[in-house]
Each structure stands twice: as structure tokens, then as C-alpha cells.
Design a protein around this motif. Sequence first.
Motif, PDB file in Angstrom:
ATOM      1  N   UNK A  86       0.842  -1.205   0.000  1.00  0.00           N
ATOM      2  CA  UNK A  86       0.000   0.000   0.000  1.00  0.00           C
ATOM      3  C   UNK A  86       0.873   1.249   0.000  1.00  0.00           C
ATOM      4  N   UNK A  87       1.954   1.211   0.798  1.00  0.00           N
ATOM      5  CA  UNK A  87       2.785   2.397   0.971  1.00  0.00           C
ATOM      6  C   UNK A  87       3.655   2.716  -0.242  1.00  0.00           C
ATOM      7  N   UNK A  88       3.697   1.808  -1.235  1.00  0.00           N
ATOM      8  CA  UNK A  88       4.367   2.170  -2.493  1.00  0.00           C
ATOM      9  C   UNK A  88       3.613   3.282  -3.193  1.00  0.00           C
ATOM     10  N   UNK A  89       2.313   3.431  -2.872  1.00  0.00           N
ATOM     11  CA  UNK A  89       1.431   4.446  -3.448  1.00  0.00           C
ATOM     12  C   UNK A  89       1.233   4.248  -4.951  1.00  0.00           C
ATOM     13  N   UNK A  90       1.544   3.059  -5.441  1.00  0.00           N
ATOM     14  CA  UNK A  90       1.400   2.745  -6.863  1.00  0.00           C
ATOM     15  C   UNK A  90       0.139   1.917  -7.088  1.00  0.00           C
ATOM     16  N   UNK A  91      -0.430   1.961  -8.292  1.00  0.00           N
ATOM     17  CA  UNK A  91      -1.600   1.124  -8.590  1.00  0.00           C
ATOM     18  C   UNK A  91      -1.216  -0.330  -8.776  1.00  0.00           C
ATOM     19  N   UNK A  92      -2.078  -1.247  -8.362  1.00  0.00           N
ATOM     20  CA  UNK A  92      -1.885  -2.684  -8.558  1.00  0.00           C
ATOM     21  C   UNK A  92      -3.162  -3.401  -8.180  1.00  0.00           C
ATOM     22  N   UNK A  93      -3.265  -4.660  -8.627  1.00  0.00           N
ATOM     23  CA  UNK A  93      -4.302  -5.578  -8.153  1.00  0.00           C
ATOM     24  C   UNK A  93      -3.569  -6.724  -7.480  1.00  0.00           C
ATOM     25  N   UNK A  94      -3.784  -6.935  -6.183  1.00  0.00           N
ATOM     26  CA  UNK A  94      -3.048  -7.944  -5.423  1.00  0.00           C
ATOM     27  C   UNK A  94      -3.970  -9.079  -4.999  1.00  0.00           C
ATOM     28  N   UNK A  95      -3.655 -10.287  -5.470  1.00  0.00           N
ATOM     29  CA  UNK A  95      -4.317 -11.489  -4.974  1.00  0.00           C
ATOM     30  C   UNK A  95      -3.474 -12.038  -3.826  1.00  0.00           C
ATOM     31  N   UNK A  96      -4.072 -12.129  -2.654  1.00  0.00           N
ATOM     32  CA  UNK A  96      -3.363 -12.513  -1.434  1.00  0.00           C
ATOM     33  C   UNK A  96      -3.860 -13.882  -1.002  1.00  0.00           C
ATOM     34  N   UNK A  97      -3.013 -14.889  -1.130  1.00  0.00           N
ATOM     35  CA  UNK A  97      -3.392 -16.258  -0.808  1.00  0.00           C
ATOM     36  C   UNK A  97      -2.814 -16.613   0.550  1.00  0.00           C
ATOM     37  N   UNK A  98      -3.660 -16.686   1.545  1.00  0.00           N
ATOM     38  CA  UNK A  98      -3.183 -16.896   2.910  1.00  0.00           C
ATOM     39  C   UNK A  98      -4.281 -17.551   3.727  1.00  0.00           C
ATOM     40  N   UNK A  99      -3.894 -18.414   4.640  1.00  0.00           N
ATOM     41  CA  UNK A  99      -4.822 -18.932   5.644  1.00  0.00           C
ATOM     42  C   UNK A  99      -4.789 -17.983   6.850  1.00  0.00           C
ATOM     43  N   UNK A 100      -5.886 -17.894   7.543  1.00  0.00           N
ATOM     44  CA  UNK A 100      -5.947 -16.944   8.641  1.00  0.00           C
ATOM     45  C   UNK A 100      -6.559 -15.630   8.181  1.00  0.00           C
ATOM     46  N   UNK A 101      -6.419 -14.612   9.021  1.00  0.00           N
ATOM     47  CA  UNK A 101      -7.070 -13.334   8.753  1.00  0.00           C
ATOM     48  C   UNK A 101      -6.062 -12.196   8.878  1.00  0.00           C
ATOM     49  N   UNK A 102      -5.331 -11.908   7.806  1.00  0.00           N
ATOM     50  CA  UNK A 102      -4.397 -10.780   7.858  1.00  0.00           C
ATOM     51  C   UNK A 102      -5.153  -9.456   7.959  1.00  0.00           C
ATOM     52  N   UNK A 103      -4.490  -8.465   8.529  1.00  0.00           N
ATOM     53  CA  UNK A 103      -5.055  -7.118   8.584  1.00  0.00           C
ATOM     54  C   UNK A 103      -4.783  -6.457   7.237  1.00  0.00           C
ATOM     55  N   UNK A 104      -5.840  -6.195   6.496  1.00  0.00           N
ATOM     56  CA  UNK A 104      -5.704  -5.633   5.150  1.00  0.00           C
ATOM     57  C   UNK A 104      -5.813  -4.118   5.241  1.00  0.00           C
ATOM     58  N   UNK A 105      -4.810  -3.371   4.761  1.00  0.00           N
ATOM     59  CA  UNK A 105      -4.881  -1.916   4.847  1.00  0.00           C
ATOM     60  C   UNK A 105      -5.920  -1.346   3.891  1.00  0.00           C
ATOM     61  N   UNK A 106      -6.323  -0.130   4.165  1.00  0.00           N
ATOM     62  CA  UNK A 106      -7.224   0.555   3.254  1.00  0.00           C
ATOM     63  C   UNK A 106      -6.467   0.908   1.976  1.00  0.00           C
ATOM     64  N   UNK A 107      -6.946   0.447   0.855  1.00  0.00           N
ATOM     65  CA  UNK A 107      -6.239   0.644  -0.410  1.00  0.00           C
ATOM     66  C   UNK A 107      -6.288   2.104  -0.838  1.00  0.00           C
ATOM     67  N   UNK A 108      -5.183   2.565  -1.445  1.00  0.00           N
ATOM     68  CA  UNK A 108      -5.143   3.899  -2.030  1.00  0.00           C
ATOM     69  C   UNK A 108      -5.768   3.847  -3.423  1.00  0.00           C
TER      70      UNK A 108
END
Length: 320
Positions: free
Chosen positions: A179-201
Motif C-alpha cells: 500500500x505504501x508504495x502508493x502505486x496502482x496494482x491488483x493484489x491477490x493474497x493467498x493466505x490462511x488466517x485473517x491478515x489485517x488488510x490496509x485501506x487501499x489507495x
Amino acid sequence: MTKLVLRADASGTIGAGHVSRMVAYAERAVARGWEVTFSGSVDNAEWLAARFGELSVPVVLSVPFEGFDAVVVDHYGLGELREEVNAAGALLVSIEDDVFGRRPADLVVDCGFAPAPRPDDGSGELLRGVAYAPLREVVRDAREKRRGRSPAERPQVTVVLGGGTEWAGTVSALLHALRDTELPFVADVLVRGEPVVPEALPGQEFRIAPPGPGLLDLLVETDVAVSAAGVTLLELCCLGVPTGVVKLVDNQETGYRGALDLGLAAGLGSAAALADDVVETLRGLLLDADARRRYSETAASVVDGQGVDRVLDRLAELVG
């Protein structure tokens, strides 16, 4: 007909990497007409183990070694096995990652990027280096599908960091760095559990899902991956996916350093402490098409997907 046992386990804490490697061995052994049995737990790796069913490879919790020609063991928790396996009339093939899973064997395989010197423990033959990396059939197929693809308008990012729930915190830190790169992207996040997802820019998007059989389809279209320095990194290298790599656990130290030294991936630090420049490293991967091309070409040339056949060729000679 050569009869082979593949011995490994998977779980929420072990992860799925050992089973993934055994699937690669099963595919190439069955293609040779060998009779193959998998022995072990496949908890947390059911989507990988489904391939055994497609190959008509029995999956059992345990099996006696008598009646088999060779036993391939990919397991850190098992100790000395050579005497037991040899007494049953079989050869022992031991898969190790530096000191992890190390045991005397008739044939020792360490497919690390830069294996360290190994003490003489009476083992028969050593096959060492990334040339022996086991890659599943779907990975080799995906490698071909990626050829000639064009980058997406918004970079496609895939974050795949271990099969266990305990890495959700590390995933959260990496998502904040993205998120802090401040660049556009589409991120598929494959993970078990519940990561804290930041508010997207603006221009950013996070999509969270558990690991599953669709991973290779995602990687075919991925511009940048974020991965641990384990089995998935070898798959990403084979595909030629530019990757930021994280050391999750101590047994990945050698692979992490080896991948960086060979110019196969960009280092993001460890799960315990991400690198101070992690945001800038990710920004560089997203922005610099020439850097992505260099990583892609170098990694795909080093990891060619033929590792299992090299091992089985030698095993066939020993059995014969």
C-alpha cells in the motif's frame, strides 16, 4: 516394474511444500510406468494431494517398506532410516534442505540454490543444486503459458506466503508495505488466517483468498510475486515470475541468500524483521520493467523444471 514409496507430511504448521515435491516425484515416476505409493498426512495440502488420486497413487498414513525398490523421504522430523529401509530390501533416497532433513542415505538430494559443504556421513551418492529441483507438471505447463504474455495495465501482484495460519501477521506487514508504495496494482493474497488488510489507495485493490488449486492460473498472469523462500519460490523461478522473497523460517536462510546471490529474486527481509527498504524494493519491482525482465530471464534459465527426471534417472540406474 520399479516400486516406489514417497514419504512426507503436511499440516498447518509444517506447510504443504514437502507434499508438493512428492507430487512432482509421483508424476514423473508414474510416467515411467513405476508403481508408486504415498505415505503420510496431507492435512492442509488436500488440494495438492488430489493429484495423487488423478495418478492412481494410493495415499496411506503408513506402509511397510518391504516389497518396494526405493523409498523417497522428504521429512525434517524423521531420523535415521537407512538401516531400516535397506533391511527391507529397498534403497533410501533422502531429500534435504541444507541441515534440515539430513540423514545418511543411498542417494541424497539437496535442490537448494547454493548448498553448503556437507560432512561425510557414509551416504552413497549426492545430487546437489537447483538442477535437481522437483517441479510439478502444472508448473511446467504454466511456464509455457507465460511465454509472450504482455504486462497488465495495472500490475498484477500475487502474495503467497506459506500454507500455515501463523504467517497472517507477516502478510499484513507486507500488504501495508505494498500500500505504501502508493502505486496502482491488483493484489491477490493467498493466505490462511485473517491478515489485517490496509485501506487501499486509489488504483489499488486487495483480494484475499485461501491457497488452492488456482494458484498456477494466477501466476501465469502475475507481474510481481511476493513469496517465501521455499518450494513456491522454485516454482516462481521456473515460471519466470519476478519475485520479492521473504525468509519465513530458519531453514529458508540458505535458499533466501542463494536466490539473492544468484540474482533470482529481490530480498524483502525475514518474517521476524522485514528489510528497512521493503517499500522501496516493492516499488522498484512494480515500476521497473527492465528489472522484472532480468529477474524473469535469470530465474527461468536457472530452474528449468527437469529436476525430478534427473534424480529418477540416477535412481533407475541404482535400482537396476
